[in-house]
Write a protein that holds these residues in place. Structure first.
Motif, mmCIF file in Angstrom:
data_model
loop_
_atom_site.group_PDB
_atom_site.id
_atom_site.type_symbol
_atom_site.label_atom_id
_atom_site.label_comp_id
_atom_site.label_asym_id
_atom_site.label_seq_id
_atom_site.Cartn_x
_atom_site.Cartn_y
_atom_site.Cartn_z
ATOM 1 N N GLY A 101 0.771 -1.230 0.000
ATOM 2 C CA GLY A 101 0.000 0.000 0.000
ATOM 3 C C GLY A 101 0.803 1.281 0.000
ATOM 4 N N VAL A 102 1.540 1.533 -1.069
ATOM 5 C CA VAL A 102 2.264 2.811 -1.145
ATOM 6 C C VAL A 102 1.274 3.963 -1.292
ATOM 7 N N TYR A 103 0.177 3.729 -2.011
ATOM 8 C CA TYR A 103 -0.936 4.681 -2.091
ATOM 9 C C TYR A 103 -0.554 6.060 -2.625
ATOM 10 N N SER A 104 0.340 6.110 -3.595
ATOM 11 C CA SER A 104 0.768 7.386 -4.196
ATOM 12 C C SER A 104 1.493 8.291 -3.205
ATOM 13 N N ASN A 105 2.041 7.701 -2.149
ATOM 14 C CA ASN A 105 2.748 8.456 -1.110
ATOM 15 C C ASN A 105 4.245 8.431 -1.434
ATOM 16 N N LEU A 106 4.690 9.423 -2.183
ATOM 17 C CA LEU A 106 6.080 9.478 -2.616
ATOM 18 C C LEU A 106 7.040 9.559 -1.442
ATOM 19 N N GLN A 107 6.674 10.308 -0.412
ATOM 20 C CA GLN A 107 7.563 10.472 0.730
ATOM 21 C C GLN A 107 7.792 9.135 1.451
ATOM 22 N N ALA A 108 6.747 8.314 1.516
ATOM 23 C CA ALA A 108 6.871 7.017 2.181
ATOM 24 C C ALA A 108 7.734 6.054 1.381
ATOM 25 N N ILE A 109 7.563 6.039 0.052
ATOM 26 C CA ILE A 109 8.367 5.096 -0.739
ATOM 27 C C ILE A 109 9.833 5.540 -0.785
ATOM 28 N N GLU A 110 10.074 6.833 -0.763
ATOM 29 C CA GLU A 110 11.460 7.296 -0.664
ATOM 30 C C GLU A 110 12.091 6.814 0.645
ATOM 31 N N ALA A 111 11.307 6.838 1.719
ATOM 32 C CA ALA A 111 11.818 6.424 3.023
ATOM 33 C C ALA A 111 12.077 4.923 3.077
ATOM 34 N N ILE A 112 11.183 4.116 2.487
ATOM 35 C CA ILE A 112 11.384 2.658 2.529
ATOM 36 C C ILE A 112 12.549 2.249 1.633
ATOM 37 N N PRO B 70 17.263 -4.276 -4.732
ATOM 38 C CA PRO B 70 15.910 -3.965 -5.203
ATOM 39 C C PRO B 70 15.079 -5.201 -5.526
ATOM 40 N N GLU B 71 15.712 -6.228 -6.108
ATOM 41 C CA GLU B 71 14.958 -7.429 -6.479
ATOM 42 C C GLU B 71 14.491 -8.229 -5.259
ATOM 43 N N ASN B 72 15.000 -7.884 -4.065
ATOM 44 C CA ASN B 72 14.554 -8.502 -2.816
ATOM 45 C C ASN B 72 13.588 -7.608 -2.046
ATOM 46 N N CYS B 73 13.143 -6.531 -2.698
ATOM 47 C CA CYS B 73 12.151 -5.622 -2.103
ATOM 48 C C CYS B 73 10.826 -5.870 -2.823
ATOM 49 N N ILE B 74 9.823 -6.340 -2.084
ATOM 50 C CA ILE B 74 8.598 -6.827 -2.707
ATOM 51 C C ILE B 74 7.380 -6.160 -2.078
ATOM 52 N N ALA B 75 6.538 -5.586 -2.935
ATOM 53 C CA ALA B 75 5.324 -4.902 -2.490
ATOM 54 C C ALA B 75 4.092 -5.748 -2.787
ATOM 55 N N THR B 76 3.082 -5.605 -1.935
ATOM 56 C CA THR B 76 1.859 -6.393 -2.072
ATOM 57 C C THR B 76 0.788 -5.680 -2.907
ATOM 58 N N GLY B 77 1.169 -4.634 -3.635
ATOM 59 C CA GLY B 77 0.225 -3.975 -4.539
ATOM 60 C C GLY B 77 -0.351 -2.684 -3.991
ATOM 61 N N ASP B 78 -1.195 -2.046 -4.815
ATOM 62 C CA ASP B 78 -1.729 -0.707 -4.537
ATOM 63 C C ASP B 78 -0.602 0.303 -4.363
ATOM 64 N N ILE B 79 0.266 0.350 -5.367
ATOM 65 C CA ILE B 79 1.271 1.416 -5.429
ATOM 66 C C ILE B 79 0.543 2.751 -5.549
ATOM 67 N N PRO C 69 0.709 10.193 -7.602
ATOM 68 C CA PRO C 69 0.678 8.879 -8.263
ATOM 69 C C PRO C 69 1.728 8.713 -9.352
ATOM 70 N N GLU C 70 1.889 9.702 -10.212
ATOM 71 C CA GLU C 70 2.849 9.593 -11.305
ATOM 72 C C GLU C 70 4.278 9.540 -10.774
ATOM 73 N N GLU C 71 4.588 10.424 -9.840
ATOM 74 C CA GLU C 71 5.942 10.455 -9.274
ATOM 75 C C GLU C 71 6.250 9.145 -8.534
ATOM 76 N N THR C 72 5.242 8.592 -7.878
ATOM 77 C CA THR C 72 5.432 7.350 -7.126
ATOM 78 C C THR C 72 5.697 6.177 -8.055
ATOM 79 N N ILE C 73 4.932 6.073 -9.127
ATOM 80 C CA ILE C 73 5.162 4.997 -10.100
ATOM 81 C C ILE C 73 6.550 5.123 -10.720
ATOM 82 N N GLN C 74 6.944 6.336 -11.086
ATOM 83 C CA GLN C 74 8.258 6.531 -11.696
ATOM 84 C C GLN C 74 9.382 6.181 -10.718
ATOM 85 N N PHE C 75 9.200 6.541 -9.449
ATOM 86 C CA PHE C 75 10.206 6.194 -8.450
ATOM 87 C C PHE C 75 10.311 4.681 -8.328
ATOM 88 N N PHE C 76 9.162 4.008 -8.228
ATOM 89 C CA PHE C 76 9.144 2.560 -8.090
ATOM 90 C C PHE C 76 9.803 1.897 -9.304
#
Length: 275
Positions: free
Chosen positions: A20-31, A42-51, A58-65
């Motif tokens: 659940g990143v939920y378009s939260n760029l600040q949170a994904i930068e922190a994780i 990176p290949e050992n970092c796994i999200a359960t969806g709802d980026i 939303p756009e910045e978060t997807i690009q970061f991911f």
């Protein structure tokens, strides 16, 4: 979108799990910074969806991911975006507060995504399999049977057991419900790392993730909390006309409502989560 399963094979070293990143760029930068500190590839970092979700980038978060090169399955939001659907597919009760709020944040997210980001989303698998410390692990969003199914710790084990049976897994890693928890039974483990895009209704602005490790040929896991620049997340949500109730949750750690929660989890609102 056709169902797609990605098999990562055997993973070694630490594994970072979050949802659940939920378009939260600040949170994904922190994780991502946590992954760097913990020396997790990176290949050992796994999200359960709802980026994509409630927050303002939303756009910045997807690009970061995308550039981070972490792994993720598609949550219900990604599946709906891939099909150009008009709603988030979150399985909210029609006319509920969550349903009404989704009619604000989902069209906003949809309007901000570029074609390149939508193409990235369309390629996300619905499930991920991997082996870790000789355990077969499957990553699902809600459940293997229904991407939008809410499964909580209080959900009867029989519902969870069916997921182990059909996937032949030892561990199920799941998301969607927004609350971190784990439950072990019959030598099986259901593990929800929680989400990083929104607090866990515990009265704390920090969010949750899990690190898996292999010790003495056994899988160990630890729930960990993550702090990030939540004040900026809140400000951006308000600036962009997103639901002020969700923006408030970012600051208070308390959900606007408990419509999706069973009675057991509803009673835990505002209480610290302890593991």
């Amino acid at each position: 979108m056709d169902k797609k399963i990605e098999n990562l094979g055997v993973l070694k070293g630490k594994v970072l799990l979050f949802g659940g990143v939920y378009s939260n760029l600040q949170a994904i930068e922190a994780i991502a910074e946590i992954a760097k500190i913990e020396n997790i590839a990176p290949e050992n970092c796994i999200a359960t969806g709802d980026i994509i979700g409630y927050c303002a980038q939303p756009e910045e978060t997807i690009q970061f991911f995308k550039h981070w090169k972490a792994k993720s399955i598609a949550g219900n939001v990604e599946l709906q975006l891939s099909e150009n659907a008009e709603d988030c597919g979150c399985d909210f009760t029609q006319g509920s507060r969550c349903d009404r709020f989704s009619q604000l944040w989902y069209p906003y997210a949809k309007s901000k995504l570029t074609d390149a980001s939508l193409e990235f989303i369309k390629k996300l698998p619905e499930f991920i399999h991997f082996t870790f410390a000789n355990k077969r692990i499957t990553v699902v969003h809600g459940s293997f049977f229904n991407t939008s199914e809410f499964i909580f710790k209080s959900t009867p084990w029989e519902k969870k057991q069916a997921n182990f049976n059909v996937t032949q897994s030892d561990i199920i890693v799941a998301g969607h419900c927004g609350l971190p928890f784990h439950q072990e039974q019959n030598n099986l483990l259901w593990l929800n790392p929680g989400v990083i895009g929104m607090p866990a209704n515990d009265g704390n602005t920090a969010v949750w993730y899990v690190i898996l490790e292999e010790k003495n040929n056994l899988v160990t896991f630890e729930h960990k909390s993550l702090t990030y620049n939540h004040s900026l997340t809140n400000a951006l949500m308000l600036q962009n006309g997103l639901p002020k109730e969700y923006a408030k949750t970012i600051l208070t750690g308390i959900w606007d409502n408990t419509e999706i929660l069973p009675e057991t989890e509803t009673k835990m609102q505002g209480k610290p989560i302890l593991f």
